[in-house]
Design a protein around this motif. Structure first.
Motif, PDB file in Angstrom:
ATOM      1  N   UNK B 113       3.396   1.076   5.941  1.00 54.70           N
ATOM      2  CA  UNK B 113       3.391   0.162   4.809  1.00 54.70           C
ATOM      3  C   UNK B 113       2.064   0.363   4.085  1.00 54.70           C
ATOM      4  N   UNK B 114       1.973  -0.131   2.865  1.00 58.70           N
ATOM      5  CA  UNK B 114       0.758   0.109   2.091  1.00 58.70           C
ATOM      6  C   UNK B 114       0.369  -1.126   1.292  1.00 58.70           C
ATOM      7  N   UNK B 115      -0.930  -1.288   1.117  1.00 50.74           N
ATOM      8  CA  UNK B 115      -1.452  -2.244   0.140  1.00 50.74           C
ATOM      9  C   UNK B 115      -1.916  -1.405  -1.049  1.00 50.74           C
ATOM     10  N   UNK B 118      -5.336  -2.057  -2.953  1.00 50.14           N
ATOM     11  CA  UNK B 118      -6.571  -1.607  -2.313  1.00 50.14           C
ATOM     12  C   UNK B 118      -6.464  -0.182  -1.791  1.00 50.14           C
ATOM     13  N   UNK B 120      -4.674   1.122   0.636  1.00 48.54           N
ATOM     14  CA  UNK B 120      -4.740   1.219   2.097  1.00 48.54           C
ATOM     15  C   UNK B 120      -3.337   1.494   2.627  1.00 48.54           C
ATOM     16  N   UNK B 122      -1.020   2.010   6.051  1.00 48.96           N
ATOM     17  CA  UNK B 122      -1.059   1.686   7.477  1.00 48.96           C
ATOM     18  C   UNK B 122       0.171   2.271   8.158  1.00 48.96           C
TER      19      UNK B 122
END
Lengths: 199, 170
Positions: B113-115, B118, B120, B122
């Motif tokens: 998954x990603x933010x 920002x 990021x 994961x």
């Protein structure tokens, strides 16, 4: 039991690391190997969903028993002395008798005991870790990801309790509500210390 | 024209074209990758709203894989990757090769998954690396700090019985 080639490794599943686990470890003054696991890595790897949980690992690195809810004074941590010590004699038996101990499980039994993850539960793992990453940078954002991980993996007490502990303290209203909602479902898997299981 | 281009290629291009078109600009914007308990800073990526593309040299740091002539490999496991043409897994832009880490993750059924705000990303465990535990009950190895900050590996205790116990202050 050290001279019997036996080691206890305790792993603190604490996002705040030493800051959270330190005083407990101090109180226990442990003679075992005490590790800090801020991302709940060991729970991820062993598919654990609560603490305390335990794996018995033999000399060749094989898991010979897996337990959730390992209440025992053998691992008591200072003030956090858990429940009964009925677990301890089983461990002693294994340390003494090795593979001949009746508490040792076959490979097949261990494999059957490993909790399987759904694809949602698998996705909860990296989602929870995003929350851990953001916790020190942006607490609100961390909560967003933790709540998402909880929704993906409703059975993981790790994901719920770590979050609530940091936001509402131990045993707060959300924790009590979820625990209360369990009804007759087990909070921990039963210890299954009986030796009459098929081997 | 020369030969009838197989329909599969055309069909595949539909999906691939999106990835390739969006992944057209090299980006200096760094991303952060979370994998295997590591926080990995990656300086160079291709701009792509959906996928994470890194240069092959960064691949080992990002997920342990290495791009070899036969494909993306992790120990004895190799996922074939054609490197003389663009695909959903591999493209060349201005002479620079780029590897699609998220396409590999999908192939391996590795959760991620990603933010995006920002930057990021994961990643979860790679299931194929877990078979020794899930099928043969071999204890997954890990390395964690003790209270002095020294790293301790589970496999350091090979030859001893180990009672591994998790607990928490919460």
């Amino acid at each position: 039991m050290k001279d019997q080639n036996f080691e206890i490794i305790t792993v603190a599943e604490d996002t705040l690391g030493e800051a959270a686990a330190g005083e407990w470890y101090d109180a226990a003054n442990p003679t075992y190997t005490a590790l800090i696991d801020t991302t709940h890595r060991v729970s991820s790897l062993y598919n654990f969903v609560n603490v305390p949980s335990a794996a018995w690992i033999d000399e060749e690195g094989r898991v010979v028993r897996l337990n959730e809810g390992t209440y025992s004074q053998v691992i008591s941590l200072g003030q956090a002395s858990f429940g009964t010590d009925e677990y301890r004699p089983a461990v002693v038996d294994w340390v003494t008798n090795g593979p001949d101990s009746p508490y040792v499980w076959s490979q097949e039994q261990v494999v059957r005991k490993i909790r399987r993850r759904t694809s949602d539960e698998a996705l909860a793992e990296p989602t929870f870790k995003l929350g851990v990453y953001f916790y020190e940078r942006d607490e609100a954002l961390a909560r967003t990801y933790w709540e998402r991980a909880q929704a993906l993996s409703p059975d993981s007490w790790n994901f719920h309790r770590q979050d609530w502990n940091l936001t509402e303290g131990l045993g707060g209203p959300q924790y009590r509500a979820k625990r209360g909602a369990l009804g007759d479902k087990d909070y921990y898997a039963p210890l299954e210390l009986g030796v009459e299981e098929p081997r | 024209m020369q030969r009838r281009t197989p329909m599969i290629v055309a069909a595949a291009l539909g999906g691939v074209a999106i990835a390739v078109l969006t992944a057209s600009r090299a980006s200096a914007e760094p991303v952060t990758v979370l994998y295997d308990d590591q926080v990995i800073e990656v300086e160079r990526t291709l701009a792509d709203p959906n996928d994470l593309w890194v240069v092959p040299a960064d691949l080992p740091r990002v997920n342990g894989f290495e791009l070899k002539p036969e494909g993306a490999c992790l120990e004895e496991l190799c996922v074939p990757v054609l490197q003389d043409r663009d695909s959903d897994m591999f493209v060349t832009r201005a002479g620079q090769a780029w590897f699609n880490v998220t396409a590999l993750a999908r192939r391996l059924e590795q959760a991620y998954t990603a933010d995006h705000d920002h930057r990021v990303w994961s990643f979860g465990e790679i299931p194929v690396t877990r078979t020794r535990f899930l099928r043969s009950a071999m204890a997954p190895d890990f390395e964690l700090p003790n209270r002095k900050g020294e790293l301790v590996r589970l496999s350091d205790f090979r030859g001893k019985k180990v009672l591994l116990v998790t607990w928490a202050s919460w």
